[in-house]
Design a protein around this motif. Structure first.
Motif, PDB file in Angstrom:
ATOM      1  N   GLU A  37       0.830  -1.204   0.000  1.00  0.00           N
ATOM      2  CA  GLU A  37       0.000   0.000   0.000  1.00  0.00           C
ATOM      3  C   GLU A  37       0.870   1.262   0.000  1.00  0.00           C
ATOM      4  OE1 GLU A  37      -3.381   2.012   2.839  1.00  0.00           O
ATOM      5  OE2 GLU A  37      -3.215  -0.170   2.840  1.00  0.00           O
ATOM      6  N   VAL A  38       1.945   1.255   0.768  1.00  0.00           N
ATOM      7  CA  VAL A  38       2.859   2.401   0.808  1.00  0.00           C
ATOM      8  C   VAL A  38       3.540   2.570  -0.546  1.00  0.00           C
ATOM      9  CG1 VAL A  38       4.973   3.311   1.847  1.00  0.00           C
ATOM     10  CG2 VAL A  38       3.222   2.278   3.291  1.00  0.00           C
ATOM     11  N   LEU A  40       2.451   1.606  -3.478  1.00  0.00           N
ATOM     12  CA  LEU A  40       1.427   2.065  -4.423  1.00  0.00           C
ATOM     13  C   LEU A  40       1.190   3.568  -4.264  1.00  0.00           C
ATOM     14  CD1 LEU A  40      -0.928   1.441  -6.437  1.00  0.00           C
ATOM     15  CD2 LEU A  40      -2.338   1.080  -4.414  1.00  0.00           C
ATOM     16  N   ARG A  41       1.003   4.022  -3.043  1.00  0.00           N
ATOM     17  CA  ARG A  41       0.743   5.433  -2.786  1.00  0.00           C
ATOM     18  C   ARG A  41       1.940   6.296  -3.210  1.00  0.00           C
ATOM     19  NH1 ARG A  41      -1.211   4.959   2.031  1.00  0.00           N
ATOM     20  NH2 ARG A  41      -3.324   5.010   1.242  1.00  0.00           N
ATOM     21  N   THR A  42       3.128   5.846  -2.864  1.00  0.00           N
ATOM     22  CA  THR A  42       4.331   6.587  -3.213  1.00  0.00           C
ATOM     23  C   THR A  42       4.490   6.687  -4.733  1.00  0.00           C
ATOM     24  OG1 THR A  42       5.409   5.908  -1.163  1.00  0.00           O
ATOM     25  CG2 THR A  42       6.842   6.674  -2.933  1.00  0.00           C
ATOM     26  N   ALA A  43       4.262   5.586  -5.433  1.00  0.00           N
ATOM     27  CA  ALA A  43       4.380   5.595  -6.894  1.00  0.00           C
ATOM     28  C   ALA A  43       3.371   6.544  -7.521  1.00  0.00           C
ATOM     29  CB  ALA A  43       4.190   4.180  -7.439  1.00  0.00           C
ATOM     30  N   ASN A  44       2.147   6.553  -7.013  1.00  0.00           N
ATOM     31  CA  ASN A  44       1.123   7.443  -7.559  1.00  0.00           C
ATOM     32  C   ASN A  44       1.460   8.920  -7.311  1.00  0.00           C
ATOM     33  OD1 ASN A  44      -0.536   5.499  -8.708  1.00  0.00           O
ATOM     34  ND2 ASN A  44      -1.688   5.195  -6.830  1.00  0.00           N
ATOM     35  N   ILE A  45       1.975   9.225  -6.126  1.00  0.00           N
ATOM     36  CA  ILE A  45       2.337  10.608  -5.819  1.00  0.00           C
ATOM     37  C   ILE A  45       3.520  11.047  -6.679  1.00  0.00           C
ATOM     38  CG2 ILE A  45       3.261  12.149  -4.028  1.00  0.00           C
ATOM     39  CD1 ILE A  45       1.516  10.550  -2.024  1.00  0.00           C
ATOM     40  N   ARG A  46       4.499  10.164  -6.858  1.00  0.00           N
ATOM     41  CA  ARG A  46       5.649  10.505  -7.712  1.00  0.00           C
ATOM     42  C   ARG A  46       5.199  10.779  -9.141  1.00  0.00           C
ATOM     43  NH1 ARG A  46      10.754   6.825  -7.165  1.00  0.00           N
ATOM     44  NH2 ARG A  46      11.411   8.411  -8.638  1.00  0.00           N
ATOM     45  N   LYS A  47       4.290   9.946  -9.649  1.00  0.00           N
ATOM     46  CA  LYS A  47       3.785  10.166 -11.004  1.00  0.00           C
ATOM     47  C   LYS A  47       3.039  11.489 -11.099  1.00  0.00           C
ATOM     48  CE  LYS A  47       3.284   5.408 -12.547  1.00  0.00           C
ATOM     49  NZ  LYS A  47       2.359   4.373 -13.006  1.00  0.00           N
ATOM     50  N   ALA A  48       2.232  11.793 -10.100  1.00  0.00           N
ATOM     51  CA  ALA A  48       1.490  13.055 -10.104  1.00  0.00           C
ATOM     52  C   ALA A  48       2.443  14.250 -10.081  1.00  0.00           C
ATOM     53  CB  ALA A  48       0.531  13.108  -8.916  1.00  0.00           C
ATOM     54  N   ALA A  80      -4.685  -0.392  -9.765  1.00  0.00           N
ATOM     55  CA  ALA A  80      -4.635  -0.731 -11.191  1.00  0.00           C
ATOM     56  C   ALA A  80      -3.457  -0.090 -11.890  1.00  0.00           C
ATOM     57  CB  ALA A  80      -5.938  -0.306 -11.864  1.00  0.00           C
ATOM     58  N   ALA A  81      -3.035   1.068 -11.435  1.00  0.00           N
ATOM     59  CA  ALA A  81      -1.975   1.806 -12.129  1.00  0.00           C
ATOM     60  C   ALA A  81      -0.589   1.215 -11.908  1.00  0.00           C
ATOM     61  CB  ALA A  81      -1.993   3.268 -11.688  1.00  0.00           C
ATOM     62  N   VAL A  82      -0.358   0.553 -10.783  1.00  0.00           N
ATOM     63  CA  VAL A  82       0.991   0.069 -10.483  1.00  0.00           C
ATOM     64  C   VAL A  82       1.008  -1.351  -9.927  1.00  0.00           C
ATOM     65  CG1 VAL A  82       2.071   2.336 -10.165  1.00  0.00           C
ATOM     66  CG2 VAL A  82       0.940   1.232  -8.244  1.00  0.00           C
ATOM     67  N   ASP A  83       0.095  -2.187 -10.347  1.00  0.00           N
ATOM     68  CA  ASP A  83       0.058  -3.563  -9.844  1.00  0.00           C
ATOM     69  C   ASP A  83       1.346  -4.331 -10.097  1.00  0.00           C
ATOM     70  OD1 ASP A  83      -2.328  -3.696  -8.526  1.00  0.00           O
ATOM     71  OD2 ASP A  83      -3.464  -4.426 -10.230  1.00  0.00           O
ATOM     72  N   HIS A  84       2.073  -3.960 -11.130  1.00  0.00           N
ATOM     73  CA  HIS A  84       3.303  -4.663 -11.477  1.00  0.00           C
ATOM     74  C   HIS A  84       4.460  -4.343 -10.527  1.00  0.00           C
ATOM     75  CE1 HIS A  84       3.567  -0.732 -13.334  1.00  0.00           C
ATOM     76  NE2 HIS A  84       4.864  -0.867 -13.318  1.00  0.00           N
ATOM     77  N   LEU A  85       4.359  -3.292  -9.720  1.00  0.00           N
ATOM     78  CA  LEU A  85       5.473  -2.872  -8.875  1.00  0.00           C
ATOM     79  C   LEU A  85       5.775  -3.848  -7.744  1.00  0.00           C
ATOM     80  CD1 LEU A  85       5.047   0.983  -8.479  1.00  0.00           C
ATOM     81  CD2 LEU A  85       6.802  -0.246  -9.731  1.00  0.00           C
ATOM     82  N   TRP A  86       4.746  -4.332  -7.073  1.00  0.00           N
ATOM     83  CA  TRP A  86       4.971  -5.176  -5.905  1.00  0.00           C
ATOM     84  C   TRP A  86       5.703  -6.466  -6.261  1.00  0.00           C
ATOM     85  CZ3 TRP A  86       5.907  -4.462  -1.228  1.00  0.00           C
ATOM     86  CH2 TRP A  86       5.832  -5.488  -0.287  1.00  0.00           C
ATOM     87  N   PRO A  87       5.277  -7.218  -7.284  1.00  0.00           N
ATOM     88  CA  PRO A  87       6.039  -8.415  -7.655  1.00  0.00           C
ATOM     89  C   PRO A  87       7.487  -8.079  -8.026  1.00  0.00           C
ATOM     90  CG  PRO A  87       3.899  -8.450  -8.704  1.00  0.00           C
ATOM     91  CD  PRO A  87       4.050  -7.097  -8.073  1.00  0.00           C
ATOM     92  N   ALA A  88       7.713  -6.929  -8.667  1.00  0.00           N
ATOM     93  CA  ALA A  88       9.074  -6.533  -9.033  1.00  0.00           C
ATOM     94  C   ALA A  88       9.917  -6.264  -7.789  1.00  0.00           C
ATOM     95  CB  ALA A  88       9.033  -5.300  -9.934  1.00  0.00           C
TER      96      ALA A  88
END
Length: 102
Positions: A37-38, A40-48, A80-88
């Protein structure tokens, strides 16, 4: 994040029940119930932030229709925007230190 006990109340007040805080010249504080969750949130804020920097002060911006905003927010919350990040991240941890699961 903060190691000085006398500064913690100020940081808590700044968060004020929110899950993220951008610190001037210090980066981002992101909170969540899990590392995923952290992340995901961090990735979304960085993209924004990246999009905002690219947009600058352009007067040619097109705003998102207000009717689309609820579904957009829901997609972000579902990951949905960063589901691939966690497995990576887990694959990288396995490479760096396979004992992290112990």
């Amino acid at each position: 994040v903060e190691t000085y006990a006398e500064r913690m109340p100020s940081l808590q007040a700044s968060l004020a029940g929110r899950n993220a805080l951008i610190l001037h010249n210090h980066g981002l504080v992101s909170l969540g119930h899990s590392a995923y969750e952290v992340l995901l949130r961090t990735a979304n804020i960085r993209k924004a932030c990246y999009i905002q920097v690219l947009a600058g002060q352009s007067r040619d911006l097109r705003f998102i229709d207000s009717g689309l905003m609820p579904s957009f927010e829901q997609e972000l919350r579902q990951g949905a925007a960063v589901d691939h990040l966690w497995p990576a991240v887990l694959r990288k941890l396995e490479r760096l230190d396979p004992t992290f699961r112990d």
